[in-house]
Design a protein around this motif. Structure first.
Motif, PDB file in Angstrom:
ATOM      1  N   GLY A  65      77.137  66.909  47.765  1.00  0.00           N
ATOM      2  CA  GLY A  65      78.171  65.883  47.839  1.00  0.00           C
ATOM      3  C   GLY A  65      77.842  64.700  46.943  1.00  0.00           C
ATOM      4  N   TYR A  66      76.577  64.295  46.938  1.00  0.00           N
ATOM      5  CA  TYR A  66      76.161  63.210  46.055  1.00  0.00           C
ATOM      6  C   TYR A  66      76.300  63.623  44.592  1.00  0.00           C
ATOM      7  CZ  TYR A  66      73.295  59.778  43.669  1.00  0.00           C
ATOM      8  OH  TYR A  66      72.854  58.819  42.797  1.00  0.00           O
ATOM      9  N   LEU A  67      75.899  64.857  44.290  1.00  0.00           N
ATOM     10  CA  LEU A  67      76.004  65.340  42.913  1.00  0.00           C
ATOM     11  C   LEU A  67      77.459  65.448  42.457  1.00  0.00           C
ATOM     12  CD1 LEU A  67      73.279  68.136  42.999  1.00  0.00           C
ATOM     13  CD2 LEU A  67      73.112  65.896  41.886  1.00  0.00           C
ATOM     14  N   ALA A  68      78.364  65.709  43.401  1.00  0.00           N
ATOM     15  CA  ALA A  68      79.779  65.839  43.046  1.00  0.00           C
ATOM     16  C   ALA A  68      80.419  64.494  42.729  1.00  0.00           C
ATOM     17  CB  ALA A  68      80.541  66.525  44.176  1.00  0.00           C
ATOM     18  N   VAL A  69      80.025  63.466  43.458  1.00  0.00           N
ATOM     19  CA  VAL A  69      80.637  62.160  43.205  1.00  0.00           C
ATOM     20  C   VAL A  69      79.936  61.394  42.090  1.00  0.00           C
ATOM     21  CG1 VAL A  69      81.611  61.939  45.521  1.00  0.00           C
ATOM     22  CG2 VAL A  69      79.347  61.019  45.053  1.00  0.00           C
ATOM     23  N   ARG A  70      78.735  61.797  41.745  1.00  0.00           N
ATOM     24  CA  ARG A  70      77.993  61.207  40.629  1.00  0.00           C
ATOM     25  C   ARG A  70      77.669  62.292  39.604  1.00  0.00           C
ATOM     26  NH1 ARG A  70      75.979  55.844  41.335  1.00  0.00           N
ATOM     27  NH2 ARG A  70      75.366  56.311  39.223  1.00  0.00           N
ATOM     28  N   PRO A  71      78.674  62.844  38.924  1.00  0.00           N
ATOM     29  CA  PRO A  71      78.448  64.008  38.073  1.00  0.00           C
ATOM     30  C   PRO A  71      77.617  63.746  36.823  1.00  0.00           C
ATOM     31  CG  PRO A  71      80.680  63.215  37.799  1.00  0.00           C
ATOM     32  CD  PRO A  71      80.062  62.418  38.913  1.00  0.00           C
ATOM     33  N   GLU A  72      77.525  62.490  36.393  1.00  0.00           N
ATOM     34  CA  GLU A  72      76.787  62.198  35.162  1.00  0.00           C
ATOM     35  C   GLU A  72      75.280  62.184  35.382  1.00  0.00           C
ATOM     36  OE1 GLU A  72      77.402  58.477  37.372  1.00  0.00           O
ATOM     37  OE2 GLU A  72      78.800  60.023  36.731  1.00  0.00           O
ATOM     38  N   ARG A  73      74.846  62.127  36.632  1.00  0.00           N
ATOM     39  CA  ARG A  73      73.419  62.085  36.948  1.00  0.00           C
ATOM     40  C   ARG A  73      72.948  63.460  37.371  1.00  0.00           C
ATOM     41  NH1 ARG A  73      71.518  57.026  40.081  1.00  0.00           N
ATOM     42  NH2 ARG A  73      69.643  57.900  39.192  1.00  0.00           N
ATOM     43  N   TYR A  74      71.719  63.773  37.082  1.00  0.00           N
ATOM     44  CA  TYR A  74      71.053  65.002  37.530  1.00  0.00           C
ATOM     45  C   TYR A  74      71.832  66.273  37.158  1.00  0.00           C
ATOM     46  CZ  TYR A  74      68.877  61.402  40.393  1.00  0.00           C
ATOM     47  OH  TYR A  74      68.268  60.258  40.824  1.00  0.00           O
ATOM     48  N   LEU A  75      72.116  66.418  35.877  1.00  0.00           N
ATOM     49  CA  LEU A  75      72.903  67.559  35.417  1.00  0.00           C
ATOM     50  C   LEU A  75      72.215  68.895  35.707  1.00  0.00           C
ATOM     51  CD1 LEU A  75      74.244  66.284  31.978  1.00  0.00           C
ATOM     52  CD2 LEU A  75      75.472  66.514  34.129  1.00  0.00           C
ATOM     53  N   ARG A  76      70.913  68.949  35.487  1.00  0.00           N
ATOM     54  CA  ARG A  76      70.198  70.216  35.722  1.00  0.00           C
ATOM     55  C   ARG A  76      70.176  70.576  37.200  1.00  0.00           C
ATOM     56  NH1 ARG A  76      66.916  67.757  31.613  1.00  0.00           N
ATOM     57  NH2 ARG A  76      67.184  68.876  29.667  1.00  0.00           N
ATOM     58  N   LEU A  77      70.004  69.598  38.046  1.00  0.00           N
ATOM     59  CA  LEU A  77      70.018  69.843  39.487  1.00  0.00           C
ATOM     60  C   LEU A  77      71.404  70.307  39.944  1.00  0.00           C
ATOM     61  CD1 LEU A  77      68.480  69.769  42.144  1.00  0.00           C
ATOM     62  CD2 LEU A  77      69.154  67.378  42.378  1.00  0.00           C
ATOM     63  N   ARG A  78      72.448  69.708  39.395  1.00  0.00           N
ATOM     64  CA  ARG A  78      73.815  70.134  39.703  1.00  0.00           C
ATOM     65  C   ARG A  78      74.041  71.566  39.250  1.00  0.00           C
ATOM     66  NH1 ARG A  78      78.619  67.147  36.849  1.00  0.00           N
ATOM     67  NH2 ARG A  78      79.140  69.130  35.928  1.00  0.00           N
ATOM     68  N   PHE A  79      73.491  71.908  38.091  1.00  0.00           N
ATOM     69  CA  PHE A  79      73.593  73.262  37.555  1.00  0.00           C
ATOM     70  C   PHE A  79      72.918  74.263  38.500  1.00  0.00           C
ATOM     71  CE2 PHE A  79      71.853  76.698  34.976  1.00  0.00           C
ATOM     72  CZ  PHE A  79      72.938  77.071  34.202  1.00  0.00           C
ATOM     73  N   VAL A  80      71.698  73.970  38.924  1.00  0.00           N
ATOM     74  CA  VAL A  80      70.961  74.872  39.822  1.00  0.00           C
ATOM     75  C   VAL A  80      71.647  74.953  41.181  1.00  0.00           C
ATOM     76  CG1 VAL A  80      68.772  75.175  41.043  1.00  0.00           C
ATOM     77  CG2 VAL A  80      68.765  74.560  38.633  1.00  0.00           C
ATOM     78  N   HIS A  81      72.080  73.815  41.686  1.00  0.00           N
ATOM     79  CA  HIS A  81      72.759  73.752  42.983  1.00  0.00           C
ATOM     80  C   HIS A  81      73.990  74.652  42.992  1.00  0.00           C
ATOM     81  CE1 HIS A  81      75.328  71.777  46.068  1.00  0.00           C
ATOM     82  NE2 HIS A  81      74.181  71.644  46.702  1.00  0.00           N
ATOM     83  N   ALA A  82      74.794  74.568  41.957  1.00  0.00           N
ATOM     84  CA  ALA A  82      76.013  75.368  41.881  1.00  0.00           C
ATOM     85  C   ALA A  82      75.698  76.856  41.706  1.00  0.00           C
ATOM     86  CB  ALA A  82      76.896  74.881  40.731  1.00  0.00           C
ATOM     87  N   HIS A  83      74.701  77.172  40.920  1.00  0.00           N
ATOM     88  CA  HIS A  83      74.412  78.579  40.660  1.00  0.00           C
ATOM     89  C   HIS A  83      73.743  79.281  41.849  1.00  0.00           C
ATOM     90  CE1 HIS A  83      75.625  77.527  36.624  1.00  0.00           C
ATOM     91  NE2 HIS A  83      75.680  78.807  36.343  1.00  0.00           N
ATOM     92  N   VAL A  84      72.943  78.572  42.611  1.00  0.00           N
ATOM     93  CA  VAL A  84      72.386  79.164  43.832  1.00  0.00           C
ATOM     94  C   VAL A  84      73.521  79.469  44.807  1.00  0.00           C
ATOM     95  CG1 VAL A  84      70.972  78.675  45.869  1.00  0.00           C
ATOM     96  CG2 VAL A  84      70.093  78.169  43.597  1.00  0.00           C
TER      97      VAL A  84
END
Length: 170
Positions: free
Chosen positions: A80-99
């Motif tokens: 949820g944090y990664l969704a509302v702050r998409p410009e931060r932690y791009l790699r973590l968002r990538f891993v989160h979505a792919h898992v």
């Protein structure tokens, strides 16, 4: 409007983590109230999508069961944090979505394998009874598509950040 749609797409992986946590909590709810129709409805709704997760964790100790439930809820909150702050932690968002995509893809595959016919003709003559609250296969497939769009969004964000970094160094 575009930002709202993209935020909803980026929240897709949170849905997978929340569904898995609800599935685990439905086991605990059913064990504490086995005669509750609500407990059975939640359990039978969630079971087809996360059957292997439940079987693996229910046979484990209570600490592992509750630890996995808490970890799934934390992953959903982090998403949820990664969704509302998409410009931060791009790699973590990538891993989160792919898992979440891999887990949901396995769930969709598992549901398709569970749709086999009844083993006996006498059982096939019984009227169909659906105890679940929603249709598991269509809900899991819709969640899979939403998570797939979140993965595409993560790919696009990473590619744009690489392009931006490449152009800013020139």
């Amino acid at each position: 409007m575009r930002a709202l749609v993209l935020t909803i797409i980026r929240l897709g992986p949170c849905g997978a983590y929340i569904a898995a946590a609800i599935s685990l909590l439905s086991v605990a709810l059913l064990s504490s109230a086995p005669s509750s129709p609500f407990a059975w409805a939640v359990y039978t709704t969630m079971l087809p999508t996360t059957r292997m997760l439940i079987l693996a964790l229910v046979t484990a100790s209570d600490m592992i069961f509750w630890g996995a439930t808490v970890a799934l809820l934390v992953a959903a909150a982090a998403g949820g944090y990664l969704a509302v702050r998409p410009e931060r932690y791009l790699r973590l968002r990538f891993v989160h979505a792919h898992v979440a995509l891999i887990a949901t893809g396995l769930a969709v595959f598992q549901i398709s394998q569970n749709r086999a016919g009844l083993a006996s003709i006498s059982f096939s003559q019984l009227p169909p009874v659906d105890w679940s609250l929603v249709d598991g296969s269509s809900a899991a497939f819709a969640l899979f598509v939403l998570i797939l769009l979140a993965c595409v969004s993560a790919h696009a964000a990473l590619i744009n950040s690489i392009r931006f970094a490449r152009h800013s160094t020139k």
